[in-house]
Design an enzyme around this catalytic site. Sequence first.
Site, PDB file in Angstrom:
ATOM      1  CG  ASP A  82      -0.142  -3.891   2.747  1.00 18.64           C
ATOM      2  OD1 ASP A  82       0.006  -3.441   1.802  1.00 18.64           O
ATOM      3  OD2 ASP A  82      -0.085  -3.739   3.753  1.00 18.64           O
ATOM      4  CB  SER A 142       3.151   1.464   6.093  1.00 13.14           C
ATOM      5  OG  SER A 142       1.975   1.632   6.979  1.00 13.14           O
ATOM      6  CG  HIS A 162      -0.509   0.287   2.394  1.00  8.46           C
ATOM      7  ND1 HIS A 162      -0.090  -0.712   3.361  1.00  8.46           N
ATOM      8  CD2 HIS A 162      -0.268   1.527   3.151  1.00  8.46           C
ATOM      9  CE1 HIS A 162       0.389  -0.133   4.697  1.00  8.46           C
ATOM     10  NE2 HIS A 162       0.247   1.213   4.328  1.00  8.46           N
TER      11      HIS A 162
END
Length: 317
Positions: A87, A167, A57
């Site tokens: 992901d 992230s 993402h």
Amino acid sequence: MRQELRTEDLVQLARPSIVHVATESVARDNSGRTVPSGGVGTGFVIDAGGLIVTNNHVVASAEQIVVTTDAGDLYDATVVGRDPQTDLAVLRVDASGLPPIALGRSADLRIGESVVAIGHALDLPGGPTVTVGVVSALDRAITNVGTQRLTLSDLIQTDASINPGNSGGPLLNRYGEVVGVNSAGAGSFAGIGFAIAIDGAKPIIAELIESGQVERGFLGLAPATITRSVARQFDLPVSQGIVALQVTAGSPADEGGLRPGDILVAIGEAVVPDAGALSRILAKYGPGDEVEVRYIRPGGDDQPRETRIRLGRRPDP
């Protein structure tokens, strides 16, 4: 024998392998005009030749990706491969001699064990942020993630703070080894973060490096994860599994006799507790492979049935 590291020594060991990932893309506003947009995340070097792991993402819609090393060197990055279902993504930069970080084993983790998260939280200046916590739980699953409403499973839950910008960064054990890929915080809930367990991530990363994508065997159904509350609400005969919301006509699932409402409980010897696990299991099989599927058809005798299904190839979107 490995020696546990103090946090400050662990950070000094790991930090040269952690990179800042900045992305630029073009979006459209309500009037249809194109407007530039950007994002930020974290990655970590796994190969001295310039391979970097991050979250899908972080880079999914990027038109330009710039990686900045801890030493301050800037590189344009290209996407080697990415897998929305887990992901995960792998980037490459044209560099040599980058210090790779060691990958550990998430299977060795114990609840209560100390872990360290490192990443560019909130894109604050001055280098990556370090947070310390414990493994709060293992084998967690979260649903409705991102715009694709994915289910991510095989997650490590930790109270080490994970914020936007973290992230794609590493979750480290006390030996400085990567045991998870930081992926998500739990919205407005403080002290809850999730990382993708590295044991499940390793084969995905390897396949992305080899072929640029993960080609899963295709069943042809729309899965939904069964939770305890859903099972109670609809008086289902199981407390976990996935239910087929839709079965595509002419698909392998359809030809194998599956119907909307069927509950999948296992593929081969692998139990299917949620939609994320289904994706990981199917990643082990390719188109043309034949698998044994165990399922329950509500309204019957609630005993598992079996069917053999020859997996297909996912149609182009």
